[in-house]
Write a protein that holds these residues in place. Structure first.
Motif, mmCIF file in Angstrom:
data_model
loop_
_atom_site.group_PDB
_atom_site.id
_atom_site.type_symbol
_atom_site.label_atom_id
_atom_site.label_comp_id
_atom_site.label_asym_id
_atom_site.label_seq_id
_atom_site.Cartn_x
_atom_site.Cartn_y
_atom_site.Cartn_z
ATOM 1 N N GLY A 12 0.798 -1.217 0.000
ATOM 2 C CA GLY A 12 0.000 0.000 0.000
ATOM 3 C C GLY A 12 0.827 1.262 0.000
ATOM 4 N N SER A 13 2.129 1.157 -0.269
ATOM 5 C CA SER A 13 2.979 2.348 -0.234
ATOM 6 C C SER A 13 2.644 3.330 -1.345
ATOM 7 C CB SER A 13 4.450 1.952 -0.314
ATOM 8 O OG SER A 13 4.705 1.289 -1.527
ATOM 9 N N ALA A 15 -0.511 3.349 -4.133
ATOM 10 C CA ALA A 15 -1.652 2.549 -4.537
ATOM 11 C C ALA A 15 -1.704 2.289 -6.032
ATOM 12 C CB ALA A 15 -2.942 3.206 -4.082
ATOM 13 N N GLY A 34 -1.469 6.822 0.076
ATOM 14 C CA GLY A 34 -1.742 5.650 -0.737
ATOM 15 C C GLY A 34 -2.824 5.894 -1.772
ATOM 16 N N ARG A 162 -6.973 0.930 4.088
ATOM 17 C CA ARG A 162 -6.633 2.285 4.514
ATOM 18 C C ARG A 162 -7.420 2.622 5.772
ATOM 19 N NH1 ARG A 162 -3.851 1.167 1.068
ATOM 20 N NH2 ARG A 162 -3.113 2.261 -0.763
#
Length: 180
Positions: A12-13, A15, A34, A162
């Motif tokens: 998720g660094s 997206a 993200g 998230r």
């Protein structure tokens, strides 16, 4: 276009690849959350019922910024982020925003049993029983969330879990509403 490895996507660094129009500062902040502008074509379309059977279409939300999150009851990250989506919906209000949680493929009784266990007030729960949405919205896993601007254009997307009600996330989503 920036290519992301499977590890980056799952972590998720970042997206989705950014092609975007936001300013550098906005882009950096959104990427840190993200959220990124999709570098692929998304057929942003809905024609699916909610839990009461009322059919929702994206056109119904024209003029609003819409958070469309795709999830399933079997997906642990989806289950974890659902209450944050509900709180996001309550924080944003319904005048200029909508939060839609689109379940992909679960039976309604299973969805309702899950919803009894969590905070879900503040978002509409939609049912994609036919599993039509994955091909229309470019879903290659769950959860996937898109932010649709007031003109009906997919502005941002995120792959993976998230914390949707974090102050920075709320500010980022509001910035989409202000630019559309």
């Amino acid at each position: 276009m920036i290519r992301l490895s499977r590890r980056e996507l799952l972590a998720g660094s970042a997206a989705l690849a950014v092609t975007g129009t936001p300013s550098f500062a906005e882009e950096t902040n959104l990427r840190a959350l993200g959220l990124a502008e999709p570098a692929f074509n998304v057929d942003a379309e809905l024609n699916i019922p909610d839990l009461t059977g009322a059919v929702h279409q994206l056109e119904d939300y024209r003029g609003k910024t819409v958070v469309v999150s795709f999830w399933a009851t079997w997906c642990p990250p989806c289950r974890k982020e659902m209450p944050t989506l509900a709180r996001l919906g309550r924080e944003l209000g319904t005048d200029d925003y909508a939060v839609l949680a689109v379940n992909v493929g679960d039976r309604q009784d299973k969805i309702e049993a899950f919803l009894e266990q969590i905070d879900h007030e503040g978002m509409a729960i939609l049912l994609d029983n036919k599993k039509d949405m994955p091909s229309k919205w470019f879903l290659r896993g769950l959860p996937v969330t898109y932010i649709v601007d007031a003109n009906g254009k997919v502005a941002l997307g995120a792959i993976g879990e998230r914390v949707w009600d974090a102050p920075e996330m709320i500010e980022g989503i509001r910035s989409v509403g202000q630019t559309s």
